[in-house]
Design a protein around this motif. Sequence first.
Motif, PDB file in Angstrom:
ATOM      1  N   ASP A 225       0.870  -0.975  -0.011  1.00 56.59           N
ATOM      2  CA  ASP A 225      -0.261   0.020   0.064  1.00 56.59           C
ATOM      3  C   ASP A 225       0.922   1.313  -0.112  1.00 56.59           C
ATOM      4  O   ASP A 225       0.476   2.181  -0.551  1.00 56.59           O
ATOM      5  CB  ASP A 225      -1.000  -0.114   1.113  1.00 56.59           C
ATOM      6  CG  ASP A 225      -0.394  -0.404   2.363  1.00 56.59           C
ATOM      7  OD1 ASP A 225       0.920  -0.662   2.470  1.00 56.59           O
ATOM      8  OD2 ASP A 225      -0.974  -0.344   3.508  1.00 56.59           O
ATOM      9  N   ASN A 368      -6.376  -2.248  -3.856  1.00 56.89           N
ATOM     10  CA  ASN A 368      -5.594  -1.001  -3.837  1.00 56.89           C
ATOM     11  C   ASN A 368      -5.546  -0.388  -5.437  1.00 56.89           C
ATOM     12  O   ASN A 368      -5.685   0.877  -5.506  1.00 56.89           O
ATOM     13  CB  ASN A 368      -4.035  -1.125  -3.720  1.00 56.89           C
ATOM     14  CG  ASN A 368      -3.679  -1.230  -2.324  1.00 56.89           C
ATOM     15  OD1 ASN A 368      -4.438  -0.751  -1.409  1.00 56.89           O
ATOM     16  ND2 ASN A 368      -2.851  -1.963  -1.887  1.00 56.89           N
ATOM     17  N   ALA A 380      -6.421   2.906   0.372  1.00 55.58           N
ATOM     18  CA  ALA A 380      -5.380   2.035   0.873  1.00 55.58           C
ATOM     19  C   ALA A 380      -5.693   1.439   2.332  1.00 55.58           C
ATOM     20  O   ALA A 380      -5.593   0.282   2.369  1.00 55.58           O
ATOM     21  CB  ALA A 380      -4.120   2.738   0.895  1.00 55.58           C
TER      22      ALA A 380
END
Length: 494
Positions: A225, A368, A380
């Motif tokens: 992320d 994501n 995220a």
Amino acid sequence: MSVSKNYILNIVMTITGILFPMITFPYISRILMPEYLGKVAFSQSISSYFITLSLLGIPIYSIRELSKNKYNQYEFEKVFTELIIIGLVGSLISFVFFQIMINNFDIFIEHKSLLMIFSVQIFLSFINIDYIFIVLENHKRRVIRSLILRGVSLFLMINFIKKDSDYIIYACIIIFPELLIKILDFYSVKKYLNFKINYEIKKHIKPLSILFLTTISISLYDQIDTTMIGIINGDEAVGLYSSAVKMSRILIPIIGALSTVIGPQLIYNIKEKNKKEIYKKIDIFLDFNFFIGFQMVFILEILSKNIIIFFAGEKYSSASSTMQVLLPIIIFISIGSFMGGRILTSNNLEKIPLRCNLIALFLNISMNFIFIPKYGILGAGISTVITEGINCILKSLSVKKLYKDYVILTTDRIKYITIGIIISVLIKNFKENLNSLDNFLVIVITGSIYICLYFFILLMFKDKIILKYLEVISEKLKNIKKKYGRSIFDAKQK
């Protein structure tokens, strides 16, 4: 040494681990600001993949294998030496790949100086031998070492980081004191290295390959992320996101400390197939998660904006909603890691955590790609909490399948969650009246009221954990009174 004493030592280390970022992060975040903090966080996320690659799953595997041979000196030295050799080879290979990558991809040019600094960690990753002190239950050394490390790092940060361009110095301070401590650790355990044995490297390859895939999937899963935010949204967004992640993860080590303490004993009980003791250890860990862990989540949820502003500053206030979304990972990561890393792995079922992690990784990357372009750092956070939850559930169901008669979600554990939710609703309304106060006062007052209400309600319900610890405290006070009362009487007699 008993579980309780070891746990206290680990808690001391954990509390210093929490206090350290609580002291340093407000200072660092205000000097470096989101952009330069983001540069360091992005570079760390890239290097972390290669550190995990170099470790090859050895830290988890070593605890299991060394615990099995703890009382056989020859086998203990043999396994330790073999794993150090494997780790050395892994570190060198990973370091070479890292250098090739940062020198051949334009995307890393802007961060090259930072990446070169973090590459030192990759080169020396084979000296990450904290696992041997865990197996030997030398938690006192771990505490002293961590106190020295954090003290030195704090001194260096305060004295050498004065402006945002000092982010390079900050990166050096992150890694070099820690590396120095690890070199000293390695020197202190060289007596366990035995190069006169007949190595059996091959026997470790298969179990390590499974654990390696598990740990690399976890590393990707933990850092992807941050990496994707850096590529899509830039360094400033990474700085904001890293502040939300840091605040949401800051208390996870408290729960992890208990897992670290009972881990070697649990592995031994699993080896001996002592189901009664296995269940007892699982109960200790899960009871703590529901009794304390969920309350951490509820308190932080109520105070997320105040905490972000207090610790990071007003410029990070937009990260508070992301922090709120991320908070359940405190429970998901703690329980998931315990179920996978301590129970399933100790039963030689490494493939199950690997499968769970790969499923979670695939879901996380997919979400994501959908959520980050649309919602930024909040997207995220949503992706992370969903996949951590799924990962935790899959691992818990696998443990349930292994121990069919063990009850994970007991009445008492449900009770702790219910009480927490009720108190949270009540306190959220009350907290609105404190908005005019300083953030620190709001945190202290709200947190104190929550804790007092929680323990008062549990006392009303005559909760077994509360009554047990009250009984222990009462017994300790009686012993102290008896001991010192007798001493005073003896002194008067003389």
